[in-house]
Design an enzyme around this catalytic site. Structure first.
Site, PDB file in Angstrom:
ATOM      1  N   CYS A  12     -24.309 -25.012  -4.126  1.00 58.34           N
ATOM      2  CA  CYS A  12     -23.946 -26.242  -4.292  1.00 58.34           C
ATOM      3  C   CYS A  12     -25.104 -27.213  -3.627  1.00 58.34           C
ATOM      4  O   CYS A  12     -26.321 -26.198  -3.425  1.00 58.34           O
ATOM      5  CB  CYS A  12     -22.826 -26.592  -3.073  1.00 58.34           C
ATOM      6  SG  CYS A  12     -23.223 -25.818  -1.511  1.00 58.34           S
ATOM      7  N   HIS A  41     -24.059 -17.054   3.139  1.00 55.29           N
ATOM      8  CA  HIS A  41     -23.293 -15.938   3.156  1.00 55.29           C
ATOM      9  C   HIS A  41     -23.440 -15.334   1.673  1.00 55.29           C
ATOM     10  O   HIS A  41     -22.522 -15.319   0.897  1.00 55.29           O
ATOM     11  CB  HIS A  41     -21.750 -16.351   3.258  1.00 55.29           C
ATOM     12  CG  HIS A  41     -21.526 -16.549   4.745  1.00 55.29           C
ATOM     13  ND1 HIS A  41     -20.608 -17.208   5.235  1.00 55.29           N
ATOM     14  CD2 HIS A  41     -22.162 -16.045   5.827  1.00 55.29           C
ATOM     15  CE1 HIS A  41     -20.502 -17.158   6.489  1.00 55.29           C
ATOM     16  NE2 HIS A  41     -21.454 -16.397   6.797  1.00 55.29           N
ATOM     17  N   HIS A  74     -24.851 -23.715   7.867  1.00 59.41           N
ATOM     18  CA  HIS A  74     -23.327 -23.749   8.408  1.00 59.41           C
ATOM     19  C   HIS A  74     -23.583 -24.691   9.603  1.00 59.41           C
ATOM     20  O   HIS A  74     -22.465 -25.081  10.285  1.00 59.41           O
ATOM     21  CB  HIS A  74     -22.833 -22.436   8.912  1.00 59.41           C
ATOM     22  CG  HIS A  74     -22.560 -21.545   7.600  1.00 59.41           C
ATOM     23  ND1 HIS A  74     -23.469 -20.432   7.550  1.00 59.41           N
ATOM     24  CD2 HIS A  74     -21.989 -21.336   6.534  1.00 59.41           C
ATOM     25  CE1 HIS A  74     -23.276 -19.811   6.308  1.00 59.41           C
ATOM     26  NE2 HIS A  74     -21.933 -20.312   5.891  1.00 59.41           N
ATOM     27  N   CYS A  96     -26.349 -28.077   6.169  1.00 55.21           N
ATOM     28  CA  CYS A  96     -26.043 -29.056   5.095  1.00 55.21           C
ATOM     29  C   CYS A  96     -25.715 -30.209   5.733  1.00 55.21           C
ATOM     30  O   CYS A  96     -25.212 -30.625   6.826  1.00 55.21           O
ATOM     31  CB  CYS A  96     -24.728 -28.422   4.592  1.00 55.21           C
ATOM     32  SG  CYS A  96     -24.034 -29.536   3.288  1.00 55.21           S
ATOM     33  N   HIS A 124     -15.146 -18.637  11.453  1.00 51.03           N
ATOM     34  CA  HIS A 124     -16.375 -19.201  10.460  1.00 51.03           C
ATOM     35  C   HIS A 124     -17.565 -19.754  11.253  1.00 51.03           C
ATOM     36  O   HIS A 124     -17.089 -20.650  12.365  1.00 51.03           O
ATOM     37  CB  HIS A 124     -15.681 -19.991   9.468  1.00 51.03           C
ATOM     38  CG  HIS A 124     -16.997 -20.042   8.498  1.00 51.03           C
ATOM     39  ND1 HIS A 124     -17.880 -20.943   8.429  1.00 51.03           N
ATOM     40  CD2 HIS A 124     -16.793 -19.496   6.844  1.00 51.03           C
ATOM     41  CE1 HIS A 124     -18.610 -20.871   7.396  1.00 51.03           C
ATOM     42  NE2 HIS A 124     -17.941 -20.048   6.480  1.00 51.03           N
ATOM     43  N   GLU A 126     -19.286 -22.241  10.620  1.00 53.44           N
ATOM     44  CA  GLU A 126     -19.233 -23.688  10.604  1.00 53.44           C
ATOM     45  C   GLU A 126     -18.046 -24.107  11.598  1.00 53.44           C
ATOM     46  O   GLU A 126     -18.379 -25.292  12.240  1.00 53.44           O
ATOM     47  CB  GLU A 126     -19.091 -24.062   9.397  1.00 53.44           C
ATOM     48  CG  GLU A 126     -18.941 -25.593   9.080  1.00 53.44           C
ATOM     49  CD  GLU A 126     -18.489 -25.931   7.663  1.00 53.44           C
ATOM     50  OE1 GLU A 126     -17.807 -26.904   7.612  1.00 53.44           O
ATOM     51  OE2 GLU A 126     -18.849 -25.492   6.596  1.00 53.44           O
ATOM     52  N   THR A 162     -16.016 -27.775   5.595  1.00 53.24           N
ATOM     53  CA  THR A 162     -16.473 -28.416   4.380  1.00 53.24           C
ATOM     54  C   THR A 162     -16.023 -27.595   3.249  1.00 53.24           C
ATOM     55  O   THR A 162     -15.992 -28.072   1.970  1.00 53.24           O
ATOM     56  CB  THR A 162     -17.867 -28.717   4.322  1.00 53.24           C
ATOM     57  OG1 THR A 162     -18.505 -27.524   4.630  1.00 53.24           O
ATOM     58  CG2 THR A 162     -18.413 -29.569   5.354  1.00 53.24           C
ATOM     59  N   CYS A 190     -16.605 -30.836   1.047  1.00 55.37           N
ATOM     60  CA  CYS A 190     -17.424 -30.928   0.217  1.00 55.37           C
ATOM     61  C   CYS A 190     -16.847 -30.630  -1.254  1.00 55.37           C
ATOM     62  O   CYS A 190     -15.634 -29.858  -1.541  1.00 55.37           O
ATOM     63  CB  CYS A 190     -18.561 -29.895   0.104  1.00 55.37           C
ATOM     64  SG  CYS A 190     -19.823 -29.969  -1.095  1.00 55.37           S
ATOM     65  N   SER A 218     -18.461 -14.692   2.037  1.00 55.16           N
ATOM     66  CA  SER A 218     -18.445 -16.121   1.597  1.00 55.16           C
ATOM     67  C   SER A 218     -17.084 -16.505   1.562  1.00 55.16           C
ATOM     68  O   SER A 218     -16.302 -16.031   0.797  1.00 55.16           O
ATOM     69  CB  SER A 218     -19.306 -16.106   0.247  1.00 55.16           C
ATOM     70  OG  SER A 218     -18.942 -17.517   0.028  1.00 55.16           O
TER      71      SER A 218
END
Length: 279
Positions: A12, A41, A74, A96, A124, A126, A162, A190, A218
């Protein structure tokens, strides 16, 4: 055997940007840049960066003054930036842009007095960063049962990891209405995740099986695999590299579909396709 690659697969925008920054930093300052955790990841790409001289540090306190620290895609909690500045570290921020937007919205909700609820995976990186931007008392929910367990929170402000699926987010936000007098929800998802899911669904309609390529660590790749396996009703395998492919999996099959998570490099996808075409 015919092999078809999904029309949305692989890197991405945010991951591509982070990897470009990582390779550029490693080339410009070999041996002097440390990534704060793996940049993305994907173990194979992390290993490739290590070969270029980009080492991984678990904490900023491991780094010596003058070192450059690469913040991964992240994102990290605000106190990490503060500590890096205290240690006189050069900060290379590969967070990001969409994750940074989620940080800003989370901070705003907390400042406006909302009880912040984050839809995502509690462990996670993030989500851990988002919790830090929300301050004390943030809640993380991943399932309807998690929402049901929430107290009545009055004014609720919601953001999402996201890489969550929009349909799951909408369902959980709807369930929160029973817990709130006022609810404000931001769509911080996202669309790369949704695009890959939709492309996989279109491809699944014309193939005998699906191969999902990407890191086992991931989150978005794992969800993509689970959708192919559980919801699309096809044989599916989640692999990291071409070497994992076993010809016996595809006995009697004529057409295979290949997709990949948003943290999977093109060169890994190409190697998988190349090997499949030899079967």
């Amino acid at each position: 055997m015919e092999v078809i690659v999904a029309d949305a697969a692989g890197f991405c925008m945010g991951v591509k940007r982070a990897c470009q920054m990582a390779f550029q930093a490693a080339a410009r300052q070999p041996g002097r840049v440390k990534s704060l955790g793996p940049i993305i990841h994907n173990p194979q790409l992390v290993a490739k960066l290590a070969a270029e001289g980009l080492e991984i540090a678990a904490e900023v306190d491991e780094l010596e003054p003058g070192t450059a620290v690469l913040i991964r895609s992240h994102g990290v909690p605000p106190e990490v930036y503060e500590r890096a500045r205290e240690l006189d570290l050069e900060i290379i921020d590969a967070t990001c842009p969409l994750v940074r937007k989620a940080h800003r919205l989370t901070s705003r909700l907390a400042e406006e007095g909302y009880a912040v609820v984050i839809v995502g995976e509690p462990d996670h990186p993030e989500v851990r960063a988002l919790k830090a931007y929300a301050g004390d008392g943030a809640h993380v929910v991943e399932t309807p049962a998690d929402v049901e367990a929430l107290d009545d929170l009055g004014r609720i402000g919601v953001v999402a990891q996201t890489t969550q699926l929009l349909s799951d987010y909408q369902r959980l936000v709807g369930a929160m209405l029973a817990k709130a007098e006022e609810l404000k929800a931001f769509n911080t998802i996202c669309d790369a995740t949704a695009l890959r899911q939709q492309a996989a669904e279109r491809l699944a309609a014309v193939v005998d099986a699906m191969i999902v390529v990407g890191g086992k660590n991931s989150a978005n790749t794992t969800r993509l695999y689970q959708r192919c396996r559980d919801k699309l009703g096809l044989p599916a395998w989640h692999i990291e590299t071409a070497e994992e492919l076993d010809p016996s999996w595809f006995s009697g099959m004529q057409r295979l579909g290949v997709t990949a998570g948003a943290s999977t490099p093109d060169w890994i996808i190409e190697a998988v396709v190349e090997r499949l075409r030899t079967f």
